[in-house]
Enzyme design. Structure first.
Site, mmCIF file in Angstrom:
data_model
loop_
_atom_site.group_PDB
_atom_site.id
_atom_site.type_symbol
_atom_site.label_atom_id
_atom_site.label_comp_id
_atom_site.label_asym_id
_atom_site.label_seq_id
_atom_site.Cartn_x
_atom_site.Cartn_y
_atom_site.Cartn_z
ATOM 1 N N SER A 48 5.482 2.918 -2.612
ATOM 2 C CA SER A 48 4.606 2.803 -3.777
ATOM 3 C C SER A 48 3.176 2.996 -3.316
ATOM 4 O O SER A 48 2.859 2.857 -2.120
ATOM 5 C CB SER A 48 4.781 1.442 -4.457
ATOM 6 O OG SER A 48 3.793 1.237 -5.456
ATOM 7 N N TYR B 174 5.120 -8.240 -3.501
ATOM 8 C CA TYR B 174 5.496 -6.835 -3.694
ATOM 9 C C TYR B 174 4.650 -5.924 -2.803
ATOM 10 O O TYR B 174 5.176 -5.015 -2.148
ATOM 11 C CB TYR B 174 5.324 -6.455 -5.161
ATOM 12 C CG TYR B 174 5.771 -5.054 -5.478
ATOM 13 C CD1 TYR B 174 7.118 -4.776 -5.714
ATOM 14 C CD2 TYR B 174 4.871 -3.999 -5.547
ATOM 15 C CE1 TYR B 174 7.545 -3.497 -6.007
ATOM 16 C CE2 TYR B 174 5.284 -2.716 -5.844
ATOM 17 C CZ TYR B 174 6.623 -2.473 -6.072
ATOM 18 O OH TYR B 174 7.043 -1.200 -6.354
#
Length: 499
Positions: A355, A368
């Site tokens: 990501s 995360y």
């Protein structure tokens, strides 16, 4: 004894100096500064030194020898030194000094470096420790250095030349890498074929994993789908089988001259496995089943991911561990399961779906961001290890998309004035760009390309400048609406379960 009495000034005795004799009462002749060492060495060896004159010369003190100037610690050996060594050693103090390559220095006692004869005694040179003597002049190089010094200097020079040559080659390769990268922008490289190769995708039940499976199916790859949700995984497998049927019908249609035959339908299969990639034992056992039932994996796509959606102090420890296990640790387990055969065959491709939050972070999703940073670091280190092992047949691709509209981060918003310029990415567009990078062996793909600039600016700007940019874009609190929705949904589920 004669030498000792001569040194004490006893009359009537003579001092043997070189091959000549003189009276002890007769004062030595002054020596010239420039020739003190060479002349004494010649006289000590019986060479043609200058005759000594009685009486004190100009500048002499008390009829004694005029102290010579302090010469350098070492001097270059002469041919006479070698001659002295061949004729004999130790005839006198000065002869020994010449043979050993020592330098006479007056008035200082100390061993090593050099020595001279003063008043019949052997006087060591100044500035030398009492450890040992210098090697003979004949054993040194022509310039008076030890034999290993010249070789060391030559080796140092050769090493410097090698470093300069390697630096030139590295500079050329770096510039050539820029040229190739620019050429790929202008000329689209040819995509490689994955037809008939076994492709394993984790998290294939939904989101990007499902879209990756459909794209690989259109390119006639044999698919192995992993997901923790059996039902959604079977739904993806049904979509893949539908694509295979279309390819089979196209293969059975009449061929145009020169058109290549497609793979027959019987060779296109999809296999589904229910696997929790966050559990190491489950990963290894499922991988063993894949090797037995399907074969060795050629393309590995690590796509599975989860998000907790809680602030750090409100997030349970179990959710933090779950996020790290699925988003980061699972990449270790799957790679260890399938990489050995890739190394043996020197063929394969490992894809890490990370990501943009693995390149720069934001507030509210510490677990995360940490997991995605770990995935990026793992991928980069693995790529360097493969290069170091010279396994050029194994390719790696790192996929770092911006916010993707898959529902995983539903509610995430940046500043409303900026959002039209940076909208959430369509999943189909993201996967299409990633597939192009995979099939052209591109090492990394950031979508959109603006993410490259953001990553570069984050690396060079001060932290306070980065904070100002985040606040201007509204990226500092972009996850807060998403966290609020997740919290509200959690409360509603708890309320329903309570009822």
């Amino acid at each position: 004894m004669a030498l000792r009495r001569a040194a004490q000034g006893t009359p009537g005795h003579v001092v043997r100096r070189g091959h000549g004799l003189r009276s002890a009462s007769q004062p030595p002749a002054p020596e010239r500064r420039g020739s003190a060492r060479l002349g004494s060495a010649r006289r000590g060896c019986g060479g043609p030194g200058k005759a000594e004159r009685p009486g004190g010369g100009p500048g002499s003190r008390g009829g004694g020898a005029r102290p010579p100037a302090r010469p350098a610690l070492y001097r270059a050996p002469s041919e006479q030194d070698a001659h002295c060594q061949q004729r004999g050693r130790g005839r006198s103090g000065r002869a020994a000094g010449a043979v050993l390559g020592l330098v006479p220095r007056a008035g200082v006692r100390g061993w090593g470096g050099g020595a001279g004869l003063r008043a019949g005694r052997l006087v060591p040179a100044a500035g030398a420790d009492r450890g040992g003597l210098r090697p003979p002049a004949c054993r040194r190089g022509a310039a008076g250095a030890a034999p290993g010094v010249g070789a060391a200097r030559r080796g140092l020079g050769a090493g410097s030349m090698n470093i300069l040559l390697e630096l030139f080659v590295v500079t050329f390769r770096v510039l050539w890498a820029f040229v190739l990268a620019a050429a790929k922008w202008l000329v689209r490289p040819k995509e490689k074929s994955v037809a008939g190769q076994v492709c394993l995708i984790t998290g294939a039940g939904s989101g990007l994993g499902r879209l990756f499976a459909l794209e690989f199916a259109r390119r006639r790859a044999l698919l192995v789908l992993w997901d923790i949700n059996t039902q959604s995984n079977e739904e993806t497998a049904g979509m893949v089988r539908h694509i295979y049927r279309e390819l089979s019908e196209a293969a059975s249609a009449p061929k145009v001259d020169g058109e290549k035959d497609a793979l027959p339908h019987c060779n296109l299969q999809v296999y589904t496995y229910t696997c929790d990639v966050g559990k190491r034992e489950n990963v290894y056992s499922t991988a063993e089943r894949v090797r037995k039932e399907v074969g060795e994996v050629s393309v590995l796509v690590n796509n599975a991911g989860v998000v907790s959606g809680h602030h750090l102090l409100e997030c349970p420890d179990e959710l933090i561990e779950r996020t790290m296990m699925v988003n980061c640790h699972a990449h270790f387990w799957t790679t260890k399961a399938f990489l050995p055969k890739m190394l043996e065959m020197n063929h394969g491709h490992i894809v890490t779906v990370a990501s943009s939050l693995g390149l720069f972070s934001t507030a509210g999703v510490e677990d995360y961001c940490a997991s995605k940073f770990g995935a990026v670091g793992f991928h980069e280190s693995l790529s360097h290890e493969l290069k170091a092992a010279e396994k050029d047949g194994i390719k790696t691709t790192l996929v770092c998309p911006y916010l993707v509209d898959t529902g995983m981060f539903r509610g995430c918003r940046i500043r409303k004035e900026i959002e039209p310029f940076l909208p959430p990415l369509k999943p189909e567009y993201c996967v299409k760009q990633a597939m192009r990078a995979i099939l052209t062996d591109q090492p990394m793909i950031c979508t959109p390309r603006l993410m490259y600039m953001v990553t570069f600016m984050k690396s060079i700007l001060p932290f306070e400048a980065v904070v100002c940019m985040y606040r201007f874009l509204g990226a500092d609190k972009c996850m807060y609406p998403f966290i609020a929705q997740r919290k509200q949904a959690t409360n509603n589920n708890e309320a329903k379960n309570g009822i």
